[in-house]
Scaffold this active site. Structure first.
Site, short mmCIF file in Angstrom:
data_model
loop_
_atom_site.label_atom_id
_atom_site.label_comp_id
_atom_site.label_asym_id
_atom_site.label_seq_id
_atom_site.Cartn_x
_atom_site.Cartn_y
_atom_site.Cartn_z
N HIS A 243 -96.50 -11.73 15.54
CA HIS A 243 -95.51 -12.43 14.71
C HIS A 243 -94.63 -13.35 15.55
CE1 HIS A 243 -92.29 -13.32 11.92
NE2 HIS A 243 -93.14 -13.00 10.97
N GLU B 2 -94.32 -17.27 15.30
CA GLU B 2 -92.94 -17.75 15.30
C GLU B 2 -92.24 -17.59 16.64
OE1 GLU B 2 -90.84 -16.07 11.93
OE2 GLU B 2 -92.51 -16.53 10.60
N HIS C 102 -99.09 -13.88 6.66
CA HIS C 102 -99.30 -14.70 7.86
C HIS C 102 -100.78 -14.81 8.22
CE1 HIS C 102 -95.25 -15.64 8.94
NE2 HIS C 102 -94.87 -14.37 8.95
CO CO Z 1 -92.92 -13.72 9.06
#
Ligand code: CO
Length: 275
Positions: A161, A191, A223
């Site tokens: 993530h 991210e 995602h």
């Molecule tokens: Co997220």
């Protein structure tokens, strides 16, 4: 550790009611739920006599589920309900991957609950999947066991993530740990750092022509569906395909891999033993 101050005499005669609360970010993707169901099953096997509840930390996911007629509590609501139902000792297990923002918020929530009078006597929070060196080594081994058979010019990119929180360092650290074992496995994040662009250069430098994209998230949820394998210009699938790589997506969350789940269960066991 959070212990409520109790008058010793009262404490002595009060009966104990222990419970488990599993806290995940959550998902609204129906096919992704298999991972959380598998986690539930493994926790049930480890704690057959203890009641197990779930809470999702994402308000966005909870709202989406509510629109589909499914209600899942936030950690604060779940803990309040357990307090009202007379649970005196609660082990809360973070189903997060790193000790990042969601984990910090969970610790704060538990602290808040302990500040309310007449609540549970003790709440212990289990560490997320990755916390120390031993966790990282175990996770790396577990992930490597489940890779497809890699040919000479084939490689793997795991999708983590990533976060603005300092615990993002786990992701570049994972690259170091993977590099001790193989030259063809890389960690990238949606991210945070490393990005897929950094990783694309590494794949080229290592002469890799075919890439397997695999989630490094508990569930193969939003995602994975969109950023990893989505059919749009910014998805990793498209990005790598346009750069000339052959790409194959594997849609399996880490919650579906029992060698990984056993680490979360161990952290829960540690928390439970501290109650
Ligand atoms: Co997220």
């Amino acid at each position: 550790m959070l212990v409520r101050y109790m008058w010793p005499l009262k404490n002595k005669f009060k009966h104990m009611k222990k419970g488990i609360l599993l806290v995940a970010f959550g998902t609204s993707v129906p096919s992704a739920k298999v991972a959380l169901e598998n986690v539930h099953h493994e926790v049930e096997k480890a704690f057959p006599d203890i009641s197990i509840r779930w809470a999702y930390t994402s308000a966005f996911i909870r709202k989406k589920l509510k629109q589909q007629g499914k209600e899942i509590d936030s950690p604060v609501i779940a803990l309040s309900k357990m307090a009202d139902e007379g649970y005196t000792h609660i082990a809360v297990q973070s189903m997060h991957t790193i000790p990042g923002l969601e984990y910090d918020y969970l610790l704060q929530t538990v602290k808040g609950i302990m500040d309310i009078p007449k609540g549970p006597e003790k709440i212990e929070v289990g560490r997320p999947l990755l916390y120390d060196h031993v966790d990282i080594e175990r996770v790396v081994d577990a992930m490597l066991i489940h890779l497809p058979q890699l040919l000479k010019n084939e490689g793997v990119v795991f999708m983590g993530h990533g976060t603005p929180h300092f615990s993002n360092v786990f992701y570049p650290a994972l690259n170091y740990y993977f590099a001790q074992k193989t030259k063809s496995v890389f960690m990238a994040t949606v991210e945070g750092f490393p990005t897929i662009h950094d990783t694309l250069l590494k794949l080229k430098q290592n002469g890799i022509g075919k890439v397997y994209l695999i989630p490094f998230m508990s569930v193969a949820g939003g995602h994975v569906k969109n950023d990893m394998c989505g059919d749009h210009d910014e998805s990793w699938y498209r990005l790598l395909t346009s750069a000339g790589f052959k790409v194959e997506c594997i849609l399996k969350g880490t919650g579906e891999i029992n060698e990984v789940v056993s680490i979360w269960v161990q952290h829960l066991r540690d928390a439970f033993n501290r109650l």
